[in-house]
Design an enzyme around this catalytic site. Sequence first.
Site, PDB file in Angstrom:
ATOM      1  N   HIS A 279       0.859  -1.286   0.037  1.00  0.00           N
ATOM      2  CA  HIS A 279      -0.132   0.132  -0.209  1.00  0.00           C
ATOM      3  C   HIS A 279       0.831   1.284   0.046  1.00  0.00           C
ATOM      4  O   HIS A 279       0.511   2.407   0.391  1.00  0.00           O
ATOM      5  CB  HIS A 279      -0.888  -0.019   1.271  1.00  0.00           C
ATOM      6  CG  HIS A 279      -2.270   0.516   0.978  1.00  0.00           C
ATOM      7  ND1 HIS A 279      -2.707   1.720   1.320  1.00  0.00           N
ATOM      8  CD2 HIS A 279      -3.252  -0.147   0.452  1.00  0.00           C
ATOM      9  CE1 HIS A 279      -4.028   2.113   1.015  1.00  0.00           C
ATOM     10  NE2 HIS A 279      -4.332   0.659   0.384  1.00  0.00           N
TER      11      HIS A 279
ATOM     12  N   HIS B 106      -6.806  -3.469 -10.783  1.00  0.00           N
ATOM     13  CA  HIS B 106      -7.402  -2.795  -9.563  1.00  0.00           C
ATOM     14  C   HIS B 106      -8.817  -2.381  -9.613  1.00  0.00           C
ATOM     15  O   HIS B 106      -9.349  -1.855 -10.690  1.00  0.00           O
ATOM     16  CB  HIS B 106      -6.476  -1.305  -9.286  1.00  0.00           C
ATOM     17  CG  HIS B 106      -6.653  -0.959  -8.141  1.00  0.00           C
ATOM     18  ND1 HIS B 106      -7.408   0.469  -8.042  1.00  0.00           N
ATOM     19  CD2 HIS B 106      -6.489  -1.073  -6.743  1.00  0.00           C
ATOM     20  CE1 HIS B 106      -7.387   1.024  -6.644  1.00  0.00           C
ATOM     21  NE2 HIS B 106      -6.856  -0.013  -5.756  1.00  0.00           N
TER      22      HIS B 106
HETATM   23 MG   LIG Z   1      -3.406  -1.620  -3.555  1.00  0.00          MG
END
Ligand SMILES: [Mg+2]
Length: 381
Positions: A185, A284
Amino acid sequence: MKITRVETFLVPPRWMFVRVETDAGLIGWGEPVVEGRAEPVRAAVEVLAEYLLGRDPSRIEDHWQVMTKGGFYRGGPVLSSAVAGLDQALWDIKGKQYGVPVHQLLGGPVRERVRAYSWIGGDEPAEIRDALAAQIEAGFTAVKMNGCGPMTPVATRAEIRDCLRRAETAREVLGDERDFGLDFHGRVSPANARRLLPLLAEHAPMFVEEPVLPDYPHSLPDLVNASSIPLALGERLFTRQEFLAPLQAGVAILQPDISHAGGISELRRIAALAETYGAQLAPHCPLGPIALAASLQVAFTTPNFLIQEQSIGIHYNQDAELLDYVTDPEPFRFQGGSLARTDRPGLGITVDEPAVRAADKKGHAWRNPLWRHADGSFAEW
Ligand SMILES: [Mg+2]
């Protein structure tokens, strides 16, 4: 046929939809949004709509060129996401015009089902075991979770151990037949990533995602060589040009977001670029039903497609769910962790317009959490 109206809807939990109407009565839907920055994207869609109104919706590529490049200044998440949503809506219209799914217009299907993974959070290590078991129970064969919480730039032994324990737990619960992705992240510094990757390799994650922030592309060759783990990234990259350096560095899996990286048109080109490097596409998509439907259309027709992210049950979506905005959940019914191909026209879904209009009245002002390190300084979320 002409485009006669472009409307945007800011809908919970943190999404935005665009509806493009034509004088032939055909309606296309798209999902132009940057999570936490929806309002500027809405303004960008309004500016681009000035150009589209009165024009032929079938000229998707020409509109893409003008919307992306015609303002002289180009790129960035806001403009690319506005173009992305409008591009999805134009493909939806074209599919409905010919009565075929978008993947038929892109060359036809290369697969009958699309494997997807579920997101289990992972910010609370104590909850990982139960969350993994729940996804196995639901039939998923792959999951993704965060690899760590906020991490100091030079991690302590305890922070390193905490990350390794999550991976160890995941492998223990999932066994060897199922996969897990570990999302750093952008919370992990290049130095920490170099230290962590070789230690994680024994647990064989399917990939480590965003091993470092997109700010550090020059560290990618070292990170690729630091372990045998395939590296994945791309949710914060917006054009095929931005994916070239990661591919050259040896990144194995590209994760463009169909609502950020120029829509269906650009995702196809990013996939083709990846193919020349033997790299895979794993889009994503923590977003709503339109973005997921558009991603599936690309997945059905893209040879080097690996796995699809999807947001059903994702921990950020507390006020609304993906299925709240479609009249028929069938295209999103998982079987053994996969979604089956259908021949429904356009993006293949029916948006529940009254539900969308009602949700827009409620709106949202979603912002991502702001984290701080123990000393009070800013920490990546
Ligand atoms: Mg991600």
